[in-house]
Design a protein around this motif. Structure first.
Motif, mmCIF file in Angstrom:
data_model
loop_
_atom_site.group_PDB
_atom_site.id
_atom_site.type_symbol
_atom_site.label_atom_id
_atom_site.label_comp_id
_atom_site.label_asym_id
_atom_site.label_seq_id
_atom_site.Cartn_x
_atom_site.Cartn_y
_atom_site.Cartn_z
ATOM 1 N N TRP A 167 20.151 -16.768 13.196
ATOM 2 C CA TRP A 167 19.391 -15.501 13.676
ATOM 3 C C TRP A 167 19.796 -14.684 12.728
ATOM 4 O O TRP A 167 19.082 -13.880 12.274
ATOM 5 N N ASN A 168 21.105 -14.436 12.440
ATOM 6 C CA ASN A 168 21.568 -13.421 11.464
ATOM 7 C C ASN A 168 20.833 -13.780 9.732
ATOM 8 O O ASN A 168 20.503 -12.937 9.201
ATOM 9 N N GLN A 169 20.610 -15.357 9.513
ATOM 10 C CA GLN A 169 20.291 -15.468 8.233
ATOM 11 C C GLN A 169 18.699 -15.201 8.351
ATOM 12 O O GLN A 169 17.986 -14.675 7.635
ATOM 13 N N ALA A 170 17.946 -15.370 9.456
ATOM 14 C CA ALA A 170 16.539 -14.911 9.648
ATOM 15 C C ALA A 170 16.259 -13.723 9.339
ATOM 16 O O ALA A 170 15.313 -13.204 8.842
ATOM 17 N N LYS A 171 17.345 -12.626 10.093
ATOM 18 C CA LYS A 171 17.060 -11.309 9.824
ATOM 19 C C LYS A 171 17.267 -10.742 8.264
ATOM 20 O O LYS A 171 16.640 -10.055 7.756
ATOM 21 N N SER A 172 18.379 -11.660 7.613
ATOM 22 C CA SER A 172 18.471 -11.377 6.126
ATOM 23 C C SER A 172 17.276 -11.841 5.326
ATOM 24 O O SER A 172 16.838 -11.196 4.168
ATOM 25 N N PHE A 173 16.661 -12.980 5.647
ATOM 26 C CA PHE A 173 15.446 -13.322 4.984
ATOM 27 C C PHE A 173 14.152 -12.075 5.139
ATOM 28 O O PHE A 173 13.648 -11.991 4.146
ATOM 29 N N PHE A 174 14.352 -11.323 6.214
ATOM 30 C CA PHE A 174 13.149 -10.768 6.541
ATOM 31 C C PHE A 174 13.222 -9.085 5.997
ATOM 32 O O PHE A 174 12.248 -8.744 5.733
ATOM 33 N N LYS A 175 14.836 -8.732 5.796
ATOM 34 C CA LYS A 175 14.789 -7.448 5.651
ATOM 35 C C LYS A 175 14.182 -6.889 3.955
ATOM 36 O O LYS A 175 13.534 -5.875 4.249
ATOM 37 N N PRO A 176 14.037 -7.723 3.042
ATOM 38 C CA PRO A 176 13.633 -7.417 2.063
ATOM 39 C C PRO A 176 12.163 -7.577 1.907
ATOM 40 O O PRO A 176 11.289 -7.026 1.065
ATOM 41 N N LEU A 177 11.527 -8.046 3.107
ATOM 42 C CA LEU A 177 10.025 -8.216 3.071
ATOM 43 C C LEU A 177 9.319 -7.080 3.916
ATOM 44 O O LEU A 177 8.066 -7.309 4.036
ATOM 45 N N VAL A 178 10.026 -6.301 4.538
ATOM 46 C CA VAL A 178 9.499 -5.378 5.631
ATOM 47 C C VAL A 178 8.424 -4.607 5.017
ATOM 48 O O VAL A 178 7.033 -4.456 5.553
ATOM 49 N N ILE A 179 8.880 -3.825 4.103
ATOM 50 C CA ILE A 179 7.779 -2.982 3.484
ATOM 51 C C ILE A 179 6.669 -3.702 2.620
ATOM 52 O O ILE A 179 5.452 -3.293 2.794
ATOM 53 N N PRO A 180 6.818 -4.607 2.070
ATOM 54 C CA PRO A 180 5.672 -5.428 1.432
ATOM 55 C C PRO A 180 4.544 -5.696 2.288
ATOM 56 O O PRO A 180 3.703 -5.955 2.357
ATOM 57 N N LEU A 181 5.393 -6.346 3.630
ATOM 58 C CA LEU A 181 4.603 -6.875 4.752
ATOM 59 C C LEU A 181 3.736 -5.863 5.477
ATOM 60 O O LEU A 181 2.450 -5.887 5.586
ATOM 61 N N LEU A 182 4.161 -4.656 5.672
ATOM 62 C CA LEU A 182 3.497 -3.435 6.086
ATOM 63 C C LEU A 182 2.378 -2.914 5.360
ATOM 64 O O LEU A 182 1.225 -2.961 5.563
ATOM 65 N N LEU A 183 2.581 -3.049 4.024
ATOM 66 C CA LEU A 183 1.624 -2.669 2.860
ATOM 67 C C LEU A 183 0.480 -3.880 2.776
ATOM 68 O O LEU A 183 -0.740 -3.324 3.113
ATOM 69 N N GLY A 184 0.857 -4.848 2.859
ATOM 70 C CA GLY A 184 -0.102 -5.886 2.761
ATOM 71 C C GLY A 184 -0.973 -5.998 3.752
ATOM 72 O O GLY A 184 -2.057 -6.487 3.835
ATOM 73 N N VAL A 185 -0.332 -5.965 4.907
ATOM 74 C CA VAL A 185 -1.211 -6.236 6.242
ATOM 75 C C VAL A 185 -2.021 -5.067 6.557
ATOM 76 O O VAL A 185 -3.443 -5.271 6.983
ATOM 77 N N SER A 186 -1.658 -3.771 6.127
ATOM 78 C CA SER A 186 -2.453 -2.632 6.376
ATOM 79 C C SER A 186 -3.732 -2.850 5.379
ATOM 80 O O SER A 186 -4.796 -2.661 5.889
ATOM 81 N N VAL A 187 -3.559 -3.129 3.997
ATOM 82 C CA VAL A 187 -4.806 -3.507 3.286
ATOM 83 C C VAL A 187 -5.697 -4.506 3.879
ATOM 84 O O VAL A 187 -6.878 -4.211 3.883
ATOM 85 N N GLY A 188 -4.883 -5.534 3.945
ATOM 86 C CA GLY A 188 -5.692 -6.795 4.586
ATOM 87 C C GLY A 188 -6.581 -6.716 5.801
ATOM 88 O O GLY A 188 -7.620 -7.197 5.851
ATOM 89 N N ALA A 189 -5.927 -6.008 6.886
ATOM 90 C CA ALA A 189 -6.777 -5.870 8.035
ATOM 91 C C ALA A 189 -7.698 -4.742 7.982
ATOM 92 O O ALA A 189 -8.670 -4.965 8.348
ATOM 93 N N PHE A 190 -7.686 -3.769 7.027
ATOM 94 C CA PHE A 190 -8.359 -2.982 6.849
ATOM 95 C C PHE A 190 -9.831 -3.535 6.044
ATOM 96 O O PHE A 190 -10.929 -3.382 6.514
ATOM 97 N N ILE A 191 -9.668 -4.551 5.029
ATOM 98 C CA ILE A 191 -10.555 -5.090 4.416
ATOM 99 C C ILE A 191 -11.451 -6.007 5.550
ATOM 100 O O ILE A 191 -12.353 -6.193 5.512
ATOM 101 N N TYR A 192 -10.549 -6.556 6.079
ATOM 102 C CA TYR A 192 -11.055 -7.589 7.379
ATOM 103 C C TYR A 192 -12.127 -6.719 8.282
ATOM 104 O O TYR A 192 -13.063 -7.333 8.715
ATOM 105 N N GLY A 193 -11.592 -5.605 8.567
ATOM 106 C CA GLY A 193 -12.470 -4.669 9.662
ATOM 107 C C GLY A 193 -13.673 -3.962 8.955
ATOM 108 O O GLY A 193 -14.412 -3.732 9.855
ATOM 109 N N ALA A 194 -13.490 -3.899 7.497
ATOM 110 C CA ALA A 194 -14.517 -3.096 6.913
ATOM 111 C C ALA A 194 -15.596 -3.903 6.155
ATOM 112 O O ALA A 194 -16.853 -3.200 5.977
ATOM 113 N N VAL A 195 -15.442 -5.052 5.858
ATOM 114 C CA VAL A 195 -16.353 -5.805 5.063
ATOM 115 C C VAL A 195 -17.183 -6.630 5.935
ATOM 116 O O VAL A 195 -16.627 -7.543 6.538
#
Length: 294
Positions: A167-195
């Motif tokens: 579980w500690n390794q899983a969290k370690s994998f995830f930490k550097p990806l939090v901000i990129p994930l938030l940005l990517g999902v925000s834009v992707g979901a907006f396009i999905y809802g808008a197009v």
């Protein structure tokens, strides 16, 4: 607030929660698997000749049917243990595109001939792309992400004792990806809802010689799970979109997405991210051109 925007925010929240949970669960299971099997054994299994390593990567990808984003914990684990780069590249491309669920849905919606054509074209394209990545030496563009060690080289201690370090390794994998994930999902979901679907049909309908590459480009930011995008593709086909652009849209949307690209930027340098996008586009356009001929 209009219903359209409410749906967009609902989509954003749903996709974000699903990806966070799925990523952590997959990363946890990958850590346990690596600990149980052992880094050296996994590295030996992934090794092979010029063709064997990418074929093994494709087989592993087909047996682990993840969406494009949830392939990353497994990919990071492969890189960590020193698996062949061509095998890791083939896994990254194959997992969301050649899993049994996708092949089954293609069979149900479009028939077994197109399913076989889709599988064969994608299989060959993934091998060629992964070998090209190796030939170009793109491995040097993999970032060295620090990951918390999940064990100290001691023998397997049993599931209960191994769960905490996994579980500690899983969290370690995830930490550097939090901000990129938030940005990517925000834009992707907006396009999905808008197009709207009418826009997709208008730019990738019959008679447009740019329909296939246009559909492939649209598919990348249009983040939808592949199991969902295939019925949408059938609806678009019924609405007037040609079969080639439909498959290009499916392959582009399944093979890459804005959330995945954002997360990949944490472990891949820009040139390798660009190579990944270009590779998915080439596979999508190739499939969109050849599949309707079958």
């Amino acid at each position: 607030m209009s219903d359209k925007w409410i749906e967009t925010f609902r989509t954003f929240g749903t996709i974000l929660v699903e990806l966070v949970v799925l990523f952590l669960v997959v990363a946890f299971l990958v850590a346990l698997l690596q600990r149980r099997v052992g880094d050296e054994r996994l590295q030996r299994w992934m090794a092979g000749g010029t063709l064997l390593a990418p074929i093994k990567g494709i087989v592993l990808g087909a047996l682990t049917p993840f969406c494009s984003c949830s392939t990353l914990p497994m990919l990071m684990g492969m890189i960590k243990v020193g698996a062949p780069f061509t095998g890791a590249a083939a896994f990254l491309l194959a997992s969301p595109l050649l899993d049994p669920i996708i092949l089954g849905v293609v069979w149900i919606l479009f028939g077994w001939q197109l399913m076989l054509g889709y599988g064969l074209i994608t299989f060959v394209a993934i091998i060629l792309v992964s070998l090209l990545w190796g030939k170009l030496g793109l491995e040097r563009y993999v970032r060295r992400v620090k990951v918390q060690a999940e064990h100290d080289g001691s023998p397997w201690q049993g599931l209960r004792r191994e769960s905490r370090p996994a579980w500690n390794q899983a969290k370690s994998f995830f930490k550097p990806l939090v901000i990129p994930l938030l940005l990517g999902v925000s834009v992707g979901a907006f396009i999905y809802g808008a197009v709207p679907e009418s826009f997709l049909v208008s730019v990738a309908g019959p008679g447009n010689w740019l329909a296939v590459p246009t559909a492939a480009l649209i598919g990348i930011p249009l983040y939808i799970r592949t199991e969902s995008i295939l019925p949408i593709g059938l609806a678009l086909s019924s609405a007037g979109m040609a079969l080639g652009p439909v498959f290009a849209l499916v392959i582009g949307g399944a093979g890459a997405s804005l959330p995945e690209l954002s997360m990949l930027s944490a472990i891949f340098k820009p040139r390798l991210v660009a190579a990944f996008v270009l590779s998915v586009l080439v596979v999508a356009v190739t499939g969109g051109i050849i599949i309707p001929m079958l």
